[in-house]
Design an enzyme around this catalytic site. Structure first.
Site, PDB file in Angstrom:
ATOM      1  CG  ASP A 143      -6.209  16.038 -16.210  1.00 57.77           C
ATOM      2  OD1 ASP A 143      -5.554  15.333 -16.995  1.00 57.77           O
ATOM      3  OD2 ASP A 143      -7.276  15.658 -15.687  1.00 57.77           O
TER       4      ASP A 143
ATOM      5  NE  ARG B   3      -2.925   0.497   3.366  1.00 55.78           N
ATOM      6  CZ  ARG B   3      -2.449   1.088   4.464  1.00 55.78           C
ATOM      7  NH1 ARG B   3      -2.056   2.340   4.454  1.00 55.78           N
ATOM      8  NH2 ARG B   3      -2.345   0.414   5.589  1.00 55.78           N
TER       9      ARG B   3
ATOM     10  CE1 TYR C 289     -13.483  11.635 -16.846  1.00 57.46           C
ATOM     11  CE2 TYR C 289     -13.146  11.841 -14.492  1.00 57.46           C
ATOM     12  CZ  TYR C 289     -13.550  11.099 -15.577  1.00 57.46           C
ATOM     13  OH  TYR C 289     -14.010   9.833 -15.395  1.00 57.46           O
TER      14      TYR C 289
ATOM     15  CE  LYS D 228      -9.780   8.162 -19.153  1.00 57.52           C
ATOM     16  NZ  LYS D 228      -9.968   9.492 -18.617  1.00 57.52           N
TER      17      LYS D 228
HETATM   18  C1  LIG Z   1     -10.479   9.972 -17.413  1.00 59.74           C
HETATM   19  C2  LIG Z   1      -9.947  11.248 -16.954  1.00 59.74           C
HETATM   20  C3  LIG Z   1      -9.687  11.477 -15.600  1.00 59.74           C
HETATM   21  C4  LIG Z   1     -10.007  10.459 -14.522  1.00 59.74           C
HETATM   22  O1  LIG Z   1      -9.231   9.304 -14.675  1.00 59.74           O
HETATM   23  P1  LIG Z   1      -9.687   7.834 -14.179  1.00 59.74           P
HETATM   24  O2  LIG Z   1      -8.483   7.022 -14.475  1.00 59.74           O
HETATM   25  O3  LIG Z   1     -10.897   7.442 -14.975  1.00 59.74           O
HETATM   26  O4  LIG Z   1      -9.997   7.942 -12.732  1.00 59.74           O
HETATM   27  C5  LIG Z   1      -9.140  12.695 -15.243  1.00 59.74           C
HETATM   28  N1  LIG Z   1      -8.867  13.643 -16.167  1.00 59.74           N
HETATM   29  C6  LIG Z   1      -9.109  13.462 -17.485  1.00 59.74           C
HETATM   30  C7  LIG Z   1      -8.782  14.555 -18.449  1.00 59.74           C
HETATM   31  C8  LIG Z   1      -9.658  12.262 -17.917  1.00 59.74           C
HETATM   32  O5  LIG Z   1      -9.919  12.093 -19.219  1.00 59.74           O
END
Ligand SMILES: *Cc1c(COP(=O)(O)O)cnc(C)c1O
Length: 415
Positions: free
Chosen positions: A201, A76, A129, A226
């Site tokens: 992000d 963890r 998001y 992604k």
């Molecule tokens: C999908 C996404 C997230 C969240 O990510 P998860 O892995 O689904 O928790 C955050 N920011 C962006 C731009 C995203 O496309």
């Protein structure tokens, strides 16, 4: 910022094989991105010579005596496979090792719980998001964190918002799903003037296409779910920064919150990294080709991709991105009936959330990723029922165009 837990200072130095590039910045900086993405992680496994870091599927680690161990105590906190991914990501971003989490949202949660206190203010990009918005507006607001949303594509709006101090400024560029860009250098200046950290992000771009830290950002956040892993196979998140104290703080919160990356997901993500540059180049060139086709189609009201000739912020895109990325925002003539028919009619583009993977996907933000944004707000932000988001995959672009042509013809019939 949260103080470090005493126990966290004990095992900073992992007794792992050095990566071929570790501690040798001059060597790393001389190598191109594609080479670093293959050689930036740890070298061969010292006990077996295995060229890939093994999946260390183990909860705990035997200690030699009290206080003496190899840097790992409990998964963890940290795990050797996850640590390998963290070093590989750090090498690509030119930072110390990343902090890898179970999901992108876990990374956002760790970020917020590490940096915010009751009474703090967060300036959040208006188009982000959906989960990021929900975390701040629905959960952290209950702990007296104030969230002000601002149009992050307008540097003046950011500067105005930061006349009042804030702790964090969180933006996406390109933003999900409209693909509006944020001028990162201007955002960093505005954030710092208001005493805030700029968090970018960078999920849509990945380190292959955009380096926010070079424009003055303090923290880069990824959903590795992604494009970074890129095969629709894992969930994961990562936080990167040049500030080692901040990273240690993230590690401490990740451990306490219980939101670490899993070793198998980390191993798959390490594997994804090796083809990241190739994939992002293909996503970008195919998306541009598809967007150019759509721009000329009579059933298409509007199409956006940052490298498209008539993209409104094209000059900014060229300045801070190395390529356009694989995403397209699309509005159809004919309103909801046409959109529904279009979404029913594609064969290669599957109707699904997620993006940035080998398979092309089509998403309807109003009912899927951004369904929690109130309808009036959605309209104002350009996230109406007519908006369609395409994630252009790695198939042959001509096949993708033929698929869209068929779906657009069907949608035209529905008008
Ligand atoms: C999908 C996404 C997230 C969240 O990510 P998860 O892995 O689904 O928790 C955050 N920011 C962006 C731009 C995203 O496309």
């Amino acid at each position: 910022m949260l103080p470090l837990l005493a126990s966290d200072t004990i095992h900073r130095r992992f007794e792992m094989p050095l990566t071929p590039l570790e501690g040798r910045a001059e060597l790393r900086d001389a190598l191109a991105f594609a080479t670093r993405s293959i050689h930036g992680g740890p070298g061969p496994d010292p006990t077996t010579g295995a060229i890939l870091t093994p999946i260390h599927q183990s909860t705990t680690y035997v200690q030699e005596e009290v206080g003496r161990h190899k840097g790992f105590t409990y998964s963890r906190d940290t795990n050797p496979t996850v640590a390998a991914l963290e070093r590989a990501l750090g090498s690509l971003e030119g930072t110390p090792p990343a902090v890898c989490t179970a999901t992108g949202m876990a990374a956002t949660s760790v970020l917020c719980l590490a940096t915010l206190e009751a009474g703090d203010r967060v300036v959040l990009g208006e188009v982000v998001y959906g989960g990021t918005f929900r975390l701040l507006a629905e959960i952290l607001s209950r702990f007296d964190v104030r969230v002000d949303r601002v149009d992050s594509s307008d540097p003046n709006a950011l500067r105005a918002a930061l006349r009042e101090p804030a702790r964090l400024v969180i933006v996406e560029s390109p933003a999900n799903p409209t693909l509006g860009l944020c001028d990162l250098a201007a955002a960093a200046e505005a954030a710092h003037a208001g005493g805030a950290l700029l968090v970018v992000d960078n999920t849509f771009m990945t380190p292959a296409l955009q380096s926010p830290l070079e424009f003055g950002a303090d923290v880069v956040l990824y959903s590795t779910t992604k494009s970074i892993e890129g095969h629709n196979a894992t969930l994961g998140g990562a936080l990167l920064s040049r500030d080692s104290d901040l990273l240690e703080c993230f590690r401490s919160v990740r451990k306490t919150l219980g939101a670490p990356q899993s070793p198998f997901e980390a191993w798959l993500t390490l594997r994804g990294l090796k083809t990241l540059e190739l994939r992002m180049a293909r996503h970008s060139s195919s998306a541009l080709q598809v967007a150019r086709y759509l721009a000329k189609h009579p059933s298409v009201a509007r199409v956006a991709n940052p490298f498209l000739e008539d993209f409104p912020q094209r000059e900014l895109a060229r300045r801070q991105q190395r390529d356009g990325g694989g995403m397209i925002a699309l509005e159809l003539e004919g309103g909801t009936p046409a959109v529904l028919e279009f979404l029913r009619s594609t064969r290669l583009f599957s109707l699904a959330e997620n993006l940035g993977a080998a398979e092309s996907l089509v998403t309807h933000p109003a009912t899927m990723t951004h369904g929690s944004v109130p309808p009036a707000e959605r309209e104002r932000l350009g996230l109406g029922d007519g908006l369609v988001r395409l994630s252009v995959g790695l198939e042959d672009p001509n096949d993708l165009i033929a698929d869209l042509a068929r779906a657009l013809a069907a949608a035209g019939g529905a008008r």
